[in-house]
Design a protein around this motif. Sequence first.
Motif, PDB file in Angstrom:
ATOM      1  N   ASP A 179       2.135   0.486 -25.765  1.00 50.63           N
ATOM      2  CA  ASP A 179       1.031   1.270 -26.312  1.00 50.63           C
ATOM      3  C   ASP A 179       0.711   2.432 -25.377  1.00 50.63           C
ATOM      4  OD1 ASP A 179       0.752  -0.348 -28.533  1.00 50.63           O
ATOM      5  OD2 ASP A 179      -0.736  -1.647 -27.589  1.00 50.63           O
ATOM      6  N   SER A 182      -5.088   5.481 -27.303  1.00 46.67           N
ATOM      7  CA  SER A 182      -6.161   4.875 -28.089  1.00 46.67           C
ATOM      8  C   SER A 182      -6.063   5.424 -29.506  1.00 46.67           C
ATOM      9  CB  SER A 182      -7.524   5.240 -27.478  1.00 46.67           C
ATOM     10  OG  SER A 182      -7.754   6.636 -27.631  1.00 46.67           O
ATOM     11  N   GLU A 183      -7.053   5.163 -30.318  1.00 48.76           N
ATOM     12  CA  GLU A 183      -7.012   5.691 -31.684  1.00 48.76           C
ATOM     13  C   GLU A 183      -7.090   7.217 -31.709  1.00 48.76           C
ATOM     14  OE1 GLU A 183      -9.415   5.324 -35.967  1.00 48.76           O
ATOM     15  OE2 GLU A 183     -10.157   4.284 -34.187  1.00 48.76           O
ATOM     16  N   SER A 222      -1.513   3.694 -32.027  1.00 47.77           N
ATOM     17  CA  SER A 222      -2.383   4.611 -31.301  1.00 47.77           C
ATOM     18  C   SER A 222      -2.207   6.022 -31.835  1.00 47.77           C
ATOM     19  CB  SER A 222      -2.020   4.579 -29.811  1.00 47.77           C
ATOM     20  OG  SER A 222      -0.652   4.903 -29.638  1.00 47.77           O
TER      21      SER A 222
END
Length: 344
Positions: A179, A182-183, A222
């Motif tokens: 990952d 973040s979003e 993400s």
Amino acid sequence: MLTAKQNMREAIKGGNPDRFVNQFEAIYFLFHPFMMHSPSPTKGQENVVNAWGVTNSFPANVPGAFPVHTPDKIVVKDIEHWQDYVHAPSLKFSNEEWAQWKAQYDAVDGTQAYKAPFIAPGLFEQSHHLCGMTNALEYYALYPDEMHDLIEYLTDWELELAEGICANLHPDAIFHHDDWGSEKSTFLRPEMFAEFFLEPYKKIYGYYHDHGVELIFHHSDSYCATLIPYMIEMGIDVWQGCMESNNVPELVKKYGGKIAFMGGIDNKSMDFPGWTKEDCAKATRKACDACGSKYFIPCITQGGPGSVFPGAYAALCEEIDKYSEEVFGVKADQIKRLPWQILF
């Protein structure tokens, strides 16, 4: 009618899929010996230490396991002397152990699905698992030499793992987690990300491609739109986990033919308390209408089949098949489903 694998290949390559690819239907998740040598917690377990010395917990009220980074449990106590704390686990496994896993790979019908070993965590995740997230982000800015050395060490370990997997298991795809954001944003600015991770991942993914692996699926649920040129250069074939915040339809138009996108349906759109089939139908139509069936695979953004709330993933599968019938004329009962494809 194309098999699930053939249909996925057509979509990824921009050919002629005869229906929408249905999430993970053509990826058979498989494993390798190291997974059995590095403990991970099951739901409800806490403070399980893995082979790298990282402590993980999986409380009953959360959707997944995570590293525990209280001061006493952080592995790297001093980044300037990280070598004193980080010790790569052995990847020397017996022929008998490899053979046990090879038998599982051989049992999969390779005409129906890609045989994809699951590999996690990736380089960035491993760095913050060892150091703690806040510490790791500070170290990238303040101790770049030490972080380059740490990443080189982790890369060498991943290359040894890749050598064992390719020599003994012969997969035609890999599913690799890491990952990167973040979003709403990447964790590192794109230039810094490239400085640390472009060449290491070119080595890792290049090795797989050079040793019989057709497709690299990289999971990062993400925002990573600004990293796509680097993903392409790394050799990633499919970015799985692309959240709605990336404006996936625009990415398909801009980069289709160089990389494919698997996602576009956030968990928050159909995997929440009180979800309904109507939510799944709405999410399906929105993603498929906007992105089409080429260079795009409608899929929940989490990194594997299933959902946080029971039944949501299966309902989404049903709605994708229904929409394929509406758009392509392919009846759902004509689509061959293998037992493992309907477990969720």
